[in-house]
Design a protein around this motif. Structure first.
Motif, mmCIF file in Angstrom:
data_model
loop_
_atom_site.group_PDB
_atom_site.id
_atom_site.type_symbol
_atom_site.label_atom_id
_atom_site.label_comp_id
_atom_site.label_asym_id
_atom_site.label_seq_id
_atom_site.Cartn_x
_atom_site.Cartn_y
_atom_site.Cartn_z
ATOM 1 N N LEU A 96 4.036 49.273 -5.390
ATOM 2 C CA LEU A 96 5.256 49.770 -6.041
ATOM 3 C C LEU A 96 5.021 51.218 -6.447
ATOM 4 O O LEU A 96 3.932 51.581 -6.863
ATOM 5 C CB LEU A 96 5.591 48.932 -7.282
ATOM 6 N N ARG A 97 6.065 52.007 -6.301
ATOM 7 C CA ARG A 97 5.896 53.439 -6.585
ATOM 8 C C ARG A 97 5.984 53.712 -8.079
ATOM 9 O O ARG A 97 6.853 54.432 -8.550
ATOM 10 C CB ARG A 97 6.962 54.235 -5.843
ATOM 11 N N ILE A 98 5.110 53.080 -8.820
ATOM 12 C CA ILE A 98 5.041 53.321 -10.261
ATOM 13 C C ILE A 98 3.712 54.018 -10.516
ATOM 14 O O ILE A 98 2.652 53.435 -10.271
ATOM 15 C CB ILE A 98 5.146 52.016 -11.058
ATOM 16 N N ALA A 99 3.804 55.236 -10.971
ATOM 17 C CA ALA A 99 2.583 55.998 -11.222
ATOM 18 C C ALA A 99 1.950 55.464 -12.507
ATOM 19 O O ALA A 99 2.503 55.642 -13.593
ATOM 20 C CB ALA A 99 2.928 57.466 -11.368
ATOM 21 N N ALA A 100 0.819 54.799 -12.351
ATOM 22 C CA ALA A 100 0.165 54.206 -13.520
ATOM 23 C C ALA A 100 -0.917 55.158 -14.010
ATOM 24 O O ALA A 100 -1.696 55.693 -13.218
ATOM 25 C CB ALA A 100 -0.449 52.866 -13.146
ATOM 26 N N GLU A 101 -0.944 55.342 -15.313
ATOM 27 C CA GLU A 101 -1.994 56.201 -15.860
ATOM 28 C C GLU A 101 -3.304 55.403 -15.925
ATOM 29 O O GLU A 101 -3.315 54.170 -15.813
ATOM 30 C CB GLU A 101 -1.590 56.753 -17.219
ATOM 31 N N ALA A 103 -5.272 54.541 -18.230
ATOM 32 C CA ALA A 103 -5.433 53.529 -19.284
ATOM 33 C C ALA A 103 -4.825 52.191 -18.851
ATOM 34 O O ALA A 103 -5.333 51.124 -19.230
ATOM 35 C CB ALA A 103 -4.770 54.014 -20.561
ATOM 36 N N VAL A 104 -3.753 52.249 -18.059
ATOM 37 C CA VAL A 104 -3.104 51.015 -17.601
ATOM 38 C C VAL A 104 -4.031 50.277 -16.634
ATOM 39 O O VAL A 104 -4.221 49.055 -16.727
ATOM 40 C CB VAL A 104 -1.755 51.354 -16.919
ATOM 41 N N ALA A 107 -6.909 48.780 -18.559
ATOM 42 C CA ALA A 107 -6.514 47.591 -19.333
ATOM 43 C C ALA A 107 -6.448 46.368 -18.424
ATOM 44 O O ALA A 107 -6.910 45.281 -18.793
ATOM 45 C CB ALA A 107 -5.160 47.842 -19.991
ATOM 46 N N ARG A 108 -5.912 46.539 -17.227
ATOM 47 C CA ARG A 108 -5.811 45.390 -16.317
ATOM 48 C C ARG A 108 -7.197 44.961 -15.836
ATOM 49 O O ARG A 108 -7.477 43.766 -15.713
ATOM 50 C CB ARG A 108 -4.907 45.739 -15.139
ATOM 51 N N ALA A 111 -8.841 43.063 -18.564
ATOM 52 C CA ALA A 111 -8.222 41.748 -18.719
ATOM 53 C C ALA A 111 -8.677 40.811 -17.605
ATOM 54 O O ALA A 111 -8.973 39.631 -17.851
ATOM 55 C CB ALA A 111 -6.698 41.887 -18.710
#
Lengths: 162, 422
Positions: A96-101, A103-104, A107-108, A111
């Motif tokens: 998905l074209r969501i630019a994740a920083e 820290a995201v 975190a994953r 987890a």
């Protein structure tokens, strides 16, 4: 890639676990691998359970053919299968074209690592409890059946909610 | 917030159930160990899931901008618990941003997270931005919550104004003071003629040189400076468009430039949008009228309509007598063509600026398509000839050519041609 590595590792272990059942387990595992590649290429997260299920079935066949001795590596196999599914899902999410920083992603990853360690601990506990001389009997059978029914009920409820 | 549970979770629960049942049936503890991670994931994910309490605020640094300018949008996210949030500010095609949109961010517990989005205004228009679409998910993506939070913010992007060196003077002026030198004679600055003195003439108007030569009193006459009424007649029946540009864009840009320039010189400017959606502004002068016109232009859009329509549907005051009617049209719809000829027949001072759709039309590859294209261009030429025959100057304005060029062509046409009077 990591998901495929986890899958490949479990498949290699399964084939090596029972030489007698190797053709069958390799064939089933190969089909699962194809499904895994297909879902990764098509980015279809709904198919994630199929390669895991197929490889789980291959491992079951290998266990049954290998005989009665308890496989101590079963918790690792379970965790590897879970990681295979989770990493495949993560890979699909990344399309998905969501630019994740950063820290995201961190975190994953934390987890997922926590879930893997907790799963390993639970699975290892199950295997070690099975080795304990608790004796058999109707009570244990009923408890096991009740647990299985509870999990099936949970699965049905989750399926309805999704 | 709308909650979604990943189908992965149900699959894991099913795998766990299958593993447990197989373990029971086959009497193998390994299968229970195999199912344990999936059972743990199925139980832990819903157990830790809680509805997020996220707050989102959207703000712009200003609510008005010109084309090609940049407006800064600010998104402030805050939550009492730490959350992973995917946030998307949906933008119309007329706005673009160089920032990452959508993006996934971590909102720390009790802290406000500010995201900056510089919005580049690519095209004019009136927009309502927001509310942003936010998706909060748990760490492993088993459960997500989606909602639109943060409210709307309006943004008006005005078309850029082209510098016009000269404007078209109407054939007749109005009675109020303005900057246009009238053809009539009266009090003014520009010298017009001399005539014999008449009782009531002021002594300062006496032309002493002519008086000395003719031995009787002669006075100067001047052209008075008057204002004019200009009606911008926009054809919004149809639009030829390709690659994000079209005739409507050019029309609106030209109308803005003309309105701006005419109002600068104290003329009264009105607007008629003649199309599927009919609208008009009565002629008036001043800055307020400029804003009214520009705001009206921002709402302009092509509305498909098959209704027969002529100039009779317009209120008479929207087309005042002696007004210069400046039509901006791609000459694609026969209803506009007929309405303009009707206006000319009613003795309006009409000028047609044809916003050429030719650059936006693909002539096609096949012989038949090219034949159709040539016929279409011939029919346009025939329509132009009809206008010229009626004494209406019609000039073609191509994309990329300054608006000064067609206006100068009209001025040249009017220098040598006059509308016929009945």
């Amino acid at each position: 890639m990591l998901s495929a590595c986890a899958y490949g590792g479990v498949l290699a272990y399964t084939v090596a676990h029972s030489v007698a059942a190797a053709p069958g387990t390799a064939a089933i595992g190969g089909v699962g691998a194809l499904v895994l590649v297909f879902l990764l290429v098509r980015a279809d997260a709904e198919l994630v359970a199929w390669p895991i299920g197929l490889l789980g079935a291959a491992y079951t066949i290998a266990l049954v053919v290998a005989g009665r001795s308890v496989d101590d590596a079963a918790p690792l196999v379970g965790v590897a299968l879970l990681l295979c599914g989770e990493l495949a899902a993560w890979s699909i999410d990344e399309r998905l074209r969501i630019a994740a920083e950063r820290a995201v992603v961190r975190a994953r990853a934390f987890a997922l690592a926590a879930l893997a360690f907790a799963s390993l601990a639970v699975a290892a506990l199950v295997v070690s409890l099975a080795a304990a001389p608790a004796g058999g009997g109707l009570a244990w059978t009923v408890l096991g059946a009740a647990s299985a029914v509870a999990v099936v009920t949970l699965a049905v409820r989750l399926a309805r909610r999704t | 917030m709308t909650r979604h549970v990943s189908p992965r979770l149900a699959s894991y629960a099913a795998l766990a159930a299958a593993g447990l049942l197989a373990g029971l049936v086959l009497g193998r503890v390994e299968l229970v160990a195999l199912a344990a991670p999936f059972a743990l994931a199925s139980v832990a994910a819903p157990a830790f899931a809680r509805t997020p309490r996220l707050r989102v605020e959207l703000a712009l640094d200003r609510d008005r901008a010109l084309e090609t300018e940049t407006v800064d949008a600010t998104l402030v996210l805050s939550a009492p618990d730490a959350e992973i949030v995917d946030v998307l500010l949906e933008l119309p095609p007329e706005l673009s941003t160089t920032a990452r949109n959508p993006r996934a961010v971590v909102v720390a517990a009790g802290e406000a997270r500010t995201l900056e989005l510089p919005l580049r205004c690519e095209r004019w228009g009136a927009f309502l931005l927001g509310p942003p679409l936010v998706r909060v998910r748990d760490r492993l993506g088993f459960t997500t919550w989606e909602a639109r939070l943060g409210g709307h913010v309006p943004l008006r992007v005005y078309p850029s104004v082209e510098t016009l060196h000269a404007l078209l003077p109407p054939l007749e002026t109005q009675v109020f003071i303005g900057n246009q030198v009238s053809r009539t004679k009266g009090d003014g600055i520009e010298f017009a003629d001399i005539r014999a003195w008449a009782p009531g003439d002021r002594p300062r108007r006496i032309n002493w040189r002519a008086t000395a030569r003719r031995r009787e009193l002669w006075v100067n006459e001047q052209h008075p400076e008057r204002n004019t009424d200009v009606v911008l007649f926009l054809d919004t029946f149809t639009d030829a468009r390709t690659g994000g540009r079209g005739t409507l864009d050019l029309t609106v840009r030209a109308a803005t430039s003309l309105a701006h320039r005419y109002l600068e010189r104290k003329d009264r400017v009105g607007l008629v949008s003649f199309g599927g959606f009919l609208s008009w502004l009565l002629p008036a002068s001043g800055t307020r009228q400029l804003y009214r016109i520009v705001d009206s232009l921002l709402q302009m859009d092509i509305v498909l309509s098959y209704a027969a329509r002529d100039v009779d549907v317009l209120p008479p005051r929207s087309l005042p007598p002696k007004a210069l009617v400046l039509a901006l049209t791609p000459l694609l719809d026969p209803r506009t063509a007929a309405a303009l000829l009707d206006l000319r027949a009613r003795s309006f001072d009409l000028v047609v600026v044809e916003v050429s759709p030719v650059p936006f039309v693909d002539p096609g590859a096949s012989e038949l398509e090219q034949l159709a294209y040539r016929l279409w261009r011939l029919s346009r030429e025939a329509l132009r000839a009809r206008y010229r025959q009626a004494g209406v100057p019609v000039v073609e304005w191509l994309d990329g050519v300054p608006l000064n060029v067609p206006l100068e062509e009209v001025a040249a046409f009017r220098r040598y041609a006059r509308p016929a009077r009945a």
